[in-house]
Design an enzyme around this catalytic site. Structure first.
Site, PDB file in Angstrom:
ATOM      1  N   GLU A  44       0.841  -1.191   0.000  1.00 32.65           N
ATOM      2  CA  GLU A  44       0.000   0.000   0.000  1.00 32.65           C
ATOM      3  C   GLU A  44       0.883   1.250   0.000  1.00 32.65           C
ATOM      4  O   GLU A  44       0.590   2.231  -0.676  1.00 32.65           O
ATOM      5  CB  GLU A  44      -0.929  -0.029   1.233  1.00 32.65           C
ATOM      6  CG  GLU A  44      -1.805   1.198   1.422  1.00 32.65           C
ATOM      7  CD  GLU A  44      -2.794   1.444   0.284  1.00 32.65           C
ATOM      8  OE1 GLU A  44      -2.921   0.575  -0.599  1.00 32.65           O
ATOM      9  OE2 GLU A  44      -3.412   2.523   0.270  1.00 32.65           O
ATOM     10  N   ASP A  46       3.794   1.428  -1.320  1.00 31.20           N
ATOM     11  CA  ASP A  46       4.307   1.524  -2.689  1.00 31.20           C
ATOM     12  C   ASP A  46       3.271   2.144  -3.627  1.00 31.20           C
ATOM     13  O   ASP A  46       3.596   2.923  -4.504  1.00 31.20           O
ATOM     14  CB  ASP A  46       4.692   0.139  -3.225  1.00 31.20           C
ATOM     15  CG  ASP A  46       5.892  -0.423  -2.484  1.00 31.20           C
ATOM     16  OD1 ASP A  46       6.576   0.368  -1.792  1.00 31.20           O
ATOM     17  OD2 ASP A  46       6.140  -1.638  -2.579  1.00 31.20           O
ATOM     18  N   LYS A 130      26.463   7.145  24.377  1.00 33.31           N
ATOM     19  CA  LYS A 130      27.398   7.750  23.426  1.00 33.31           C
ATOM     20  C   LYS A 130      27.488   6.803  22.227  1.00 33.31           C
ATOM     21  O   LYS A 130      28.105   5.742  22.290  1.00 33.31           O
ATOM     22  CB  LYS A 130      28.775   7.951  24.061  1.00 33.31           C
ATOM     23  CG  LYS A 130      29.730   8.696  23.120  1.00 33.31           C
ATOM     24  CD  LYS A 130      31.002   9.121  23.841  1.00 33.31           C
ATOM     25  CE  LYS A 130      31.854  10.042  22.978  1.00 33.31           C
ATOM     26  NZ  LYS A 130      32.252   9.461  21.705  1.00 33.31           N
ATOM     27  N   LYS A 310      25.010  15.102  30.790  1.00 28.46           N
ATOM     28  CA  LYS A 310      24.846  16.531  30.495  1.00 28.46           C
ATOM     29  C   LYS A 310      24.097  17.186  31.652  1.00 28.46           C
ATOM     30  O   LYS A 310      23.123  16.609  32.155  1.00 28.46           O
ATOM     31  CB  LYS A 310      24.040  16.715  29.194  1.00 28.46           C
ATOM     32  CG  LYS A 310      24.756  16.139  27.971  1.00 28.46           C
ATOM     33  CD  LYS A 310      23.913  16.148  26.707  1.00 28.46           C
ATOM     34  CE  LYS A 310      24.704  15.516  25.568  1.00 28.46           C
ATOM     35  NZ  LYS A 310      23.920  15.320  24.336  1.00 28.46           N
ATOM     36  N   LYS A 334      33.604   6.609  29.161  1.00 28.44           N
ATOM     37  CA  LYS A 334      33.827   5.477  28.250  1.00 28.44           C
ATOM     38  C   LYS A 334      33.571   4.108  28.858  1.00 28.44           C
ATOM     39  O   LYS A 334      33.472   3.952  30.073  1.00 28.44           O
ATOM     40  CB  LYS A 334      35.283   5.529  27.769  1.00 28.44           C
ATOM     41  CG  LYS A 334      35.560   6.705  26.875  1.00 28.44           C
ATOM     42  CD  LYS A 334      35.363   6.305  25.442  1.00 28.44           C
ATOM     43  CE  LYS A 334      36.125   7.239  24.523  1.00 28.44           C
ATOM     44  NZ  LYS A 334      36.214   6.752  23.179  1.00 28.44           N
ATOM     45  N   CYS A 433      40.298 -32.598   5.197  1.00 29.86           N
ATOM     46  CA  CYS A 433      39.527 -32.101   6.335  1.00 29.86           C
ATOM     47  C   CYS A 433      40.256 -32.446   7.630  1.00 29.86           C
ATOM     48  O   CYS A 433      40.618 -33.602   7.836  1.00 29.86           O
ATOM     49  CB  CYS A 433      38.133 -32.730   6.331  1.00 29.86           C
ATOM     50  SG  CYS A 433      37.213 -32.428   7.849  1.00 29.86           S
ATOM     51  N   CYS A 451      34.575 -29.301   3.646  1.00 28.32           N
ATOM     52  CA  CYS A 451      34.894 -30.712   3.752  1.00 28.32           C
ATOM     53  C   CYS A 451      33.875 -31.456   2.908  1.00 28.32           C
ATOM     54  O   CYS A 451      32.686 -31.186   2.975  1.00 28.32           O
ATOM     55  CB  CYS A 451      34.777 -31.145   5.212  1.00 28.32           C
ATOM     56  SG  CYS A 451      34.611 -32.923   5.402  1.00 28.32           S
ATOM     57  N   CYS A 457      31.688 -37.120   8.148  1.00 22.94           N
ATOM     58  CA  CYS A 457      32.539 -36.257   8.968  1.00 22.94           C
ATOM     59  C   CYS A 457      31.922 -36.030  10.353  1.00 22.94           C
ATOM     60  O   CYS A 457      30.809 -35.535  10.467  1.00 22.94           O
ATOM     61  CB  CYS A 457      32.732 -34.918   8.262  1.00 22.94           C
ATOM     62  SG  CYS A 457      33.768 -33.769   9.181  1.00 22.94           S
TER      63      CYS A 457
HETATM   64  S1  IVH Z   1      26.789  15.814  22.639  1.00 25.26           S
HETATM   65  C1  IVH Z   1      28.451  20.006  22.802  1.00 25.26           C
HETATM   66  N1  IVH Z   1      25.712  13.430  22.864  1.00 25.26           N
HETATM   67  O1  IVH Z   1      30.589  12.113  20.569  1.00 25.26           O
HETATM   68  C2  IVH Z   1      28.138  18.571  22.917  1.00 25.26           C
HETATM   69  N2  IVH Z   1      27.648  13.649  21.513  1.00 25.26           N
HETATM   70  O2  IVH Z   1      32.859  14.594  21.282  1.00 25.26           O
HETATM   71  C3  IVH Z   1      28.142  17.906  21.619  1.00 25.26           C
HETATM   72  N3  IVH Z   1      28.340  11.549  20.410  1.00 25.26           N
HETATM   73  O3  IVH Z   1      31.555  13.583  17.847  1.00 25.26           O
HETATM   74  C4  IVH Z   1      28.061  16.438  21.626  1.00 25.26           C
HETATM   75  N4  IVH Z   1      26.729  10.305  21.218  1.00 25.26           N
HETATM   76  O4  IVH Z   1      29.248  12.763  17.541  1.00 25.26           O
HETATM   77  C5  IVH Z   1      26.711  14.159  22.313  1.00 25.26           C
HETATM   78  N5  IVH Z   1      24.608  11.392  23.111  1.00 25.26           N
HETATM   79  C6  IVH Z   1      25.606  12.123  22.575  1.00 25.26           C
HETATM   80  C7  IVH Z   1      26.558  11.545  21.716  1.00 25.26           C
HETATM   81  C8  IVH Z   1      27.577  12.345  21.211  1.00 25.26           C
HETATM   82  C9  IVH Z   1      27.794  10.326  20.440  1.00 25.26           C
HETATM   83  C10 IVH Z   1      29.561  11.901  19.676  1.00 25.26           C
HETATM   84  C11 IVH Z   1      29.477  13.154  18.865  1.00 25.26           C
HETATM   85  C12 IVH Z   1      30.802  13.829  18.985  1.00 25.26           C
HETATM   86  C13 IVH Z   1      31.443  13.128  20.129  1.00 25.26           C
HETATM   87  C14 IVH Z   1      31.610  14.081  21.262  1.00 25.26           C
END
Ligand code: IVH
Length: 700
Positions: A44, A46, A130, A310, A334, A433, A451, A457
């Site tokens: 649909e 499409d 991230k 943030k 990280k 093998c 093999c 086998c």
């Molecule tokens: S905020 C001013 N939020 O990580 C703040 N960045 O150095 C701007 N990234 O290259 C970034 N996930 O592409 C933000 N949830 C997230 C993110 C994120 C990945 C990447 C972004 C940037 C690097 C931050």
């Protein structure tokens, strides 16, 4: 003039219809790509899409940039135009410790810079993932996507609008937004399964001899490659996704007072926003989020390399400001890297359940993606050679999610003089093998060595027995996965014929095997002995031989001995049997141990009616004849016609070739009829078909 007025109102109606279709299609795309809840069937969608395409073709003036027909259009570029970002795209400070101290340090810094004392209440944070992709700035003017740019050096990026438009998740028009300028920032990424599929396709292309193809190191690399593809048609085939996480330039829109409210607002506009996010007070909540997401990391369908914290309040963000191009109000925390360097100690060859031979690097154990890895796949011989992985090399290993760890590249700088020879699978195995000693072979145009031992086998034993016992094969009732494991483990079944040597005594030695189930299995085995040639042939698990080919072979040759002794040329005479299939049959029956298995099965009492592939004895006047149906027949439906042809021993194929015997044409027959005439294939109508069928099929 009245006539003119009439034309105007038709034109108005067409323009209205185009606008309505655009809105509907964009809404359905959002449901499909972002919400994952399609409301209408693809067909649909499409249909609506084609209707809009037709209107735009007839009235080019009605074409708008937010039209969904404009997603995958565009010409091959020479390069990307530079884009100066209205607001620079900054990066964030990274806490590389993978413990909780990163979160504590960030909170302490924020509090200090805000001048808070220990008595002040905790700071509110928004925490999110991230994403490991690449940052993109999407510029919407009056709600319409007008430009997409990469981050570049933060000041100046590249215009990749044409490729970004192909991402179904990115709305071409924001819902409910009229602001003159709204720039949305986020991450373009490739999901892990799309990445695996892409690399699988690339490996196949390479195996088929494609010169300019390569595999990608990781999803981020693949996404970056797709975004910077000069040919939008290729970019469109590399499925990307997107998550919004922030803003760029904004004019004429009231930015919500908190980051979390901003993300909610972006989501409302139809942008994908990741739901794994939270609002929390103080450092403790951040630590908990880091911990919780770390545990979930492998189960996300995409790669993340950490989490981002943030300060939630925009007012506090402004107060904190920036330091050397990094906001003081945000930090990335990280996780352990998904890629690490280590040394290849040896290269082993594993035999898979289907006989596929996979080179596996034995590694100096390394901690990667959260676990210690000491084996990593090299996929196949071509990949190993292309990456030129040798024993003694230092390599990059990747482990992400539940994907098997893989060697992604060699660090050539670190290659020593005592490194091994270039990889040669055949030489390494002496052509045999490593599990059963059978010959190994590589199909033409295929990437894998296999093999040829098949049921002989041990590595393939379980798979072979399960396949043999399957419903569509010998249909042995009571022989399932667990039982096969037990039979193999207890060493009572080594090869298929052993199944028929089972007795109550040998079965009673198995754990949890009651007398009743033992008797059931024995009855199932007894019953399986009366079969058809086609089923028996299929049950042997010969590569490339599915049910249909097995039926065709049975029909064509009528006896097992004739199939086992058929030459390649004779095999090629069978419908739909090409060189690869013919070779596979020959290879199988050329192995003495496979013939032995067949003989032992026959000796165990497996029988089928001779000269009949189907097992039923009604007349088969159409045996060996192939039909193609086209157009609408006066009485019979397509399925009915097909059923009648097959009941009479004939075969129905989807396309006309030299091997087609008859084309049955009805009303509005199209290209297949033309093709039949071109090739001189006999064309008959429904009455002509009935005349070929045995008398007595009078159901219609
Ligand atoms: S905020 C001013 N939020 O990580 C703040 N960045 O150095 C701007 N990234 O290259 C970034 N996930 O592409 C933000 N949830 C997230 C993110 C994120 C990945 C990447 C972004 C940037 C690097 C931050």
């Amino acid at each position: 003039m009245p006539q003119n007025r009439g034309m105007t109102s038709t034109a108005d109606a067409t323009a209205r219809r185009a606008a309505q279709l655009r809105a509907q299609l964009n809404d359905h795309a959002h449901r499909y790509y972002v919400l994952d809840e399609p409301q209408i069937p693809d067909a649909e969608y499409d249909r609506l899409f084609q209707e809009l395409q037709a209107i735009e073709a007839a009235h080019p003036e009605l074409l708008t940039p937010d039209s969904p027909t404009q997603r995958v259009l565009g010409k091959v570029l020479d390069g990307f135009a530079p884009v100066v970002h209205a607001v620079p795209m900054l990066s964030i400070r990274t806490e590389t410790d993978t413990e909780s101290s990163g979160a504590l340090a960030f909170d302490a810094r924020v509090r200090r810079e805000l001048g808070l004392t220990p008595e002040d209440p905790p700071v509110e944070y928004a925490a999110e993932l991230k994403f490991d992709g690449l940052a993109i700035n999407l510029r919407y003017e009056a709600g319409v996507l007008v430009q997409a740019a990469t981050r570049g050096d933060g000041e100046k990026g590249e215009d990749v609008t044409q490729n970004i438009r192909t991402i179904g998740q990115i709305p071409l028009r924001l819902s409910g937004v009229t602001a003159p300028v709204l720039e949305v920032r986020g991450e373009v990424y490739m999901s892990r399964d799309q990445f695996e599929k892409l690399n699988e396709r690339q490996r196949e292309l390479i195996a088929q001899g494609a010169k300019n193809e390569k595999t990608f190191v990781n999803p981020r690399n693949a996404a970056a490659g797709a975004v910077r593809q000069l040919d939008p048609a290729i970019a469109a085939k590399r499925p990307l996704s997107f998550f919004a996480y922030g803003l760029g330039d904004v004019q004429g829109w009231d930015i919500p007072p908190t980051h979390s409210a901003l993300l909610d607002a972006l989501e409302q506009m139809g942008l994908p926003v990741c739901s794994d996010r939270t609002v929390t007070q103080g450092a403790e909540g951040l630590v908990a989020f880091h911990q919780a997401m770390g545990e979930k990391r492998d189960s996300f369908p995409f790669d993340i390399d950490g989490v981002v914290y943030k300060v939630n309040s925009r007012e506090l963000q402004k107060k904190l400001g920036f330091m050397s191009r990094e906001p003081r109000w945000a930090v990335a925390h990280k996780y352990p890297a998904q890629e690490q360097m280590t040394v290849v100690r040896d290269i082993d060859i594993q035999v898979g359940r289907t006989g596929k031979l996979t080179p596996v690097a034995k590694l100096e154990p390394v901690f990667v993606g959260g676990t210690t890895v000491s084996n990593a796949t090299l996929h196949n011989e071509d990949e190993t050679r292309r990456k030129d992985v040798r024993i003694g090399d230092t390599v990059v290993v990747r482990r992400a999610g539940d994907v098997i760890p893989e060697v992604v590249s060699v660090v050539l700088d670190k290659r020593g003089a005592d490194v091994g020879e270039p990889f040669d699978l055949y030489k390494k195995l002496g052509g045999k093998c490593p599990v059963c000693g059978s010959g190994i072979a590589r199909e033409e145009g295929g990437a894998d060595w296999r093999c040829s031992g098949g049921l002989f086998c041990p590595a393939q034993r379980k798979q072979a027995i399960l396949h043999y016992a399957g419903r569509r094969a010998m249909d042995v009732e009571g022989l399932g996965d667990k039982l096969v494991d037990q039979l193999i483990e207890a060493q009572v079944v080594h090869t298929l014929p052993d199944l028929y040597k089972l007795g109550l005594t040998s079965l009673s030695t198995l754990d949890r095997m009651g007398e009743k189930s033992a008797q059931n299995l024995l009855a199932g085995l007894e019953k399986s002995k009366r079969t058809t040639l086609a089923r028996f042939l299929y049950s042997l698990g010969i590569r490339q031989i599915g049910e249909t080919t097995a039926k065709d072979l049975a029909k064509h040759f009528g006896s097992l001995d004739r199939i086992m002794d058929a030459s390649i040329e004779q095999l090629l005479e069978v419908n739909d049997v090409g060189p690869i299939v013919a070779q596979s049959i020959r290879t199988f029956f050329d192995q003495p141990h496979n013939r032995e298995v067949v003989e032992q099965l026959r000796a165990a009492g497996i029988t089928w009616p001779e000269h009949d592939g189907e097992g039923d004895l009604s007349p088969k006047p159409l045996a060996g004849k192939t039909f193609v149906l086209t157009g609408t027949l006066p009485v019979l439906s397509r399925d009915e016609a097909k059923e009648m042809i097959e009941a009479a021993g004939g075969k129905v194929s989807g396309s006309v070739s030299k091997k087609t015997n008859y084309v049955v044409a009805g009303e509005e027959a199209g290209s297949k009829l033309e093709k039949a005439r071109e090739l001189g294939v006999e064309v008959i109508d429904e009455a002509g078909l009935r005349a070929l069928l045995p008398a007595g099929d009078e159901r219609l």
